[in-house]
Design an enzyme around this catalytic site. Structure first.
Site, PDB file in Angstrom:
ATOM      1  N   GLN A  88      17.401 -25.266 -23.277  1.00  0.00           N
ATOM      2  CA  GLN A  88      18.924 -24.347 -23.493  1.00  0.00           C
ATOM      3  C   GLN A  88      18.228 -23.526 -24.777  1.00  0.00           C
ATOM      4  O   GLN A  88      19.297 -22.178 -25.418  1.00  0.00           O
ATOM      5  CB  GLN A  88      20.210 -25.144 -24.135  1.00  0.00           C
ATOM      6  CG  GLN A  88      20.470 -25.273 -23.268  1.00  0.00           C
ATOM      7  CD  GLN A  88      21.172 -27.063 -23.363  1.00  0.00           C
ATOM      8  OE1 GLN A  88      21.393 -27.736 -24.174  1.00  0.00           O
ATOM      9  NE2 GLN A  88      22.125 -26.776 -22.452  1.00  0.00           N
ATOM     10  N   HIS A 106      18.258 -20.711 -21.168  1.00  0.00           N
ATOM     11  CA  HIS A 106      19.811 -19.461 -21.358  1.00  0.00           C
ATOM     12  C   HIS A 106      18.427 -18.231 -21.717  1.00  0.00           C
ATOM     13  O   HIS A 106      19.085 -17.475 -22.886  1.00  0.00           O
ATOM     14  CB  HIS A 106      19.907 -20.458 -22.825  1.00  0.00           C
ATOM     15  CG  HIS A 106      21.539 -20.924 -21.879  1.00  0.00           C
ATOM     16  ND1 HIS A 106      21.932 -22.125 -23.257  1.00  0.00           N
ATOM     17  CD2 HIS A 106      21.467 -21.840 -20.979  1.00  0.00           C
ATOM     18  CE1 HIS A 106      22.502 -22.844 -22.590  1.00  0.00           C
ATOM     19  NE2 HIS A 106      22.592 -22.651 -21.133  1.00  0.00           N
ATOM     20  N   CYS A 117      18.183  -2.268 -13.649  1.00  0.00           N
ATOM     21  CA  CYS A 117      17.275  -3.220 -12.811  1.00  0.00           C
ATOM     22  C   CYS A 117      16.577  -4.387 -12.202  1.00  0.00           C
ATOM     23  O   CYS A 117      16.108  -4.302 -11.823  1.00  0.00           O
ATOM     24  CB  CYS A 117      16.084  -2.126 -12.280  1.00  0.00           C
ATOM     25  SG  CYS A 117      15.215  -2.209 -14.020  1.00  0.00           S
ATOM     26  N   THR A 173      21.448 -32.590 -27.142  1.00  0.00           N
ATOM     27  CA  THR A 173      22.634 -31.504 -27.039  1.00  0.00           C
ATOM     28  C   THR A 173      23.704 -31.776 -27.078  1.00  0.00           C
ATOM     29  O   THR A 173      23.960 -33.091 -27.273  1.00  0.00           O
ATOM     30  CB  THR A 173      21.835 -30.679 -25.135  1.00  0.00           C
ATOM     31  OG1 THR A 173      21.965 -32.679 -24.739  1.00  0.00           O
ATOM     32  CG2 THR A 173      20.186 -30.968 -24.880  1.00  0.00           C
ATOM     33  N   ASN A 198      20.104 -37.676 -29.729  1.00  0.00           N
ATOM     34  CA  ASN A 198      20.462 -37.392 -30.520  1.00  0.00           C
ATOM     35  C   ASN A 198      20.909 -37.866 -32.165  1.00  0.00           C
ATOM     36  O   ASN A 198      20.487 -38.438 -32.193  1.00  0.00           O
ATOM     37  CB  ASN A 198      21.416 -37.089 -30.143  1.00  0.00           C
ATOM     38  CG  ASN A 198      22.058 -35.906 -29.783  1.00  0.00           C
ATOM     39  OD1 ASN A 198      21.913 -34.746 -30.860  1.00  0.00           O
ATOM     40  ND2 ASN A 198      23.450 -35.531 -28.806  1.00  0.00           N
TER      41      ASN A 198
HETATM   42 ZN   LIG Z   1      15.476  -0.433 -16.015  1.00  0.00          ZN
END
Ligand SMILES: [Zn+2]
Length: 231
Positions: A88, A106, A117, A173, A198
């Site tokens: 992430q 992300h 575009c 996370t 964690n």
């Molecule tokens: Zn462009």
């Protein structure tokens, strides 16, 4: 040959000095998420948003990968099966630590994206409002970052990996932000063993088979040693 799928979040880069919007006193603390991390905020004040990401880009360029990033690169190198890293994080610290094929769900600070575009190119250190898109020449360059309210990248690819996972690990996370918070359930449905690494128990912690709590630079190398030692 077991396949390992790893999801990493801000917690793995925290010890490299990169803060998140939850930290006090950091870059995020000076701005509202609505102003700097939404398409509406960008439409309102693109100069502010570019300035914010230019500062984050400088910060990320100065950061060094830590022992957790390097341990995952070692796992990729030494594990006999496939090791897929989904992050992430928008920094490049996994790659700087030696990992390859990292899926940036992300986006990345290293990238620029044309809002008109869809063309992508490497972001210069400083992006500006009037920077033209190299493909369509429109003044529509934006950071290649997935903002709140936008769909994360590579979701089909990620769900494909989760469906084949034998081991799924979530590292650093919060377990609160969807769709990433649902990855553990996808992995369980695929029959994977699941582990959370964690600093402290996350919101989704009860879903995991195993948990390892502590700073990423300590628990991630220990977990990798364990995996490589049991072969
Ligand atoms: Zn462009």
């Amino acid at each position: 040959m077991e396949k390992i799928v790893i999801l990493t979040g801000a917690g793995i880069s925290a010890e490299s000095g990169l803060g998140t919007f939850r930290d006090e006193g950091g870059l995020w603390a000076q701005h509202r998420i609505e102003d700097v991390a939404t398409p509406e905020g960008f439409a309102r004040d693109p100069a502010l948003v570019h300035a914010f990401y230019n500062a984050r880009r400088v910060q990320a360029a100065q950061a060094q990968p830590n022992a957790a990033h390097r341990a995952l690169a070692r796992l990729q190198r030494d594990w006999p099966g496939e090791v897929v890293i989904v992050t992430q994080n928008v920094d490049g610290l996994h790659e700087a630590g030696g990992a390859s094929g990292v899926i940036h769900m992300h986006g990345t600070l290293a990238g620029a994206l044309c809002a008109a575009c869809g063309h992508r190119w490497p972001a210069p250190a400083e992006m500006a409002v009037d920077e033209p898109c190299p493909a369509c020449a429109g003044p529509t360059a934006r950071p290649d970052i997935v903002w709140f309210g936008e769909v994360p990248y590579s979701m089909d690819q990620i769900y494909g990996h989760l469906a084949q996972a034998d081991i799924f690990a979530a590292i650093g996370t919060s377990g609160q932000v969807y769709p990433a918070a649902a990855f553990v359930h996808e992995a369980i449905a695929a029959g994977a063993r699941t582990v959370e690494l964690n600093l402290e128990p996350s919101a989704g912690v009860s879903s995991f088979d195993e948990t390892l709590f502590g700073p990423a630079t300590q628990v991630v190398p220990r977990w990798v040693d364990l995996l490589l030692g049991q072969r």
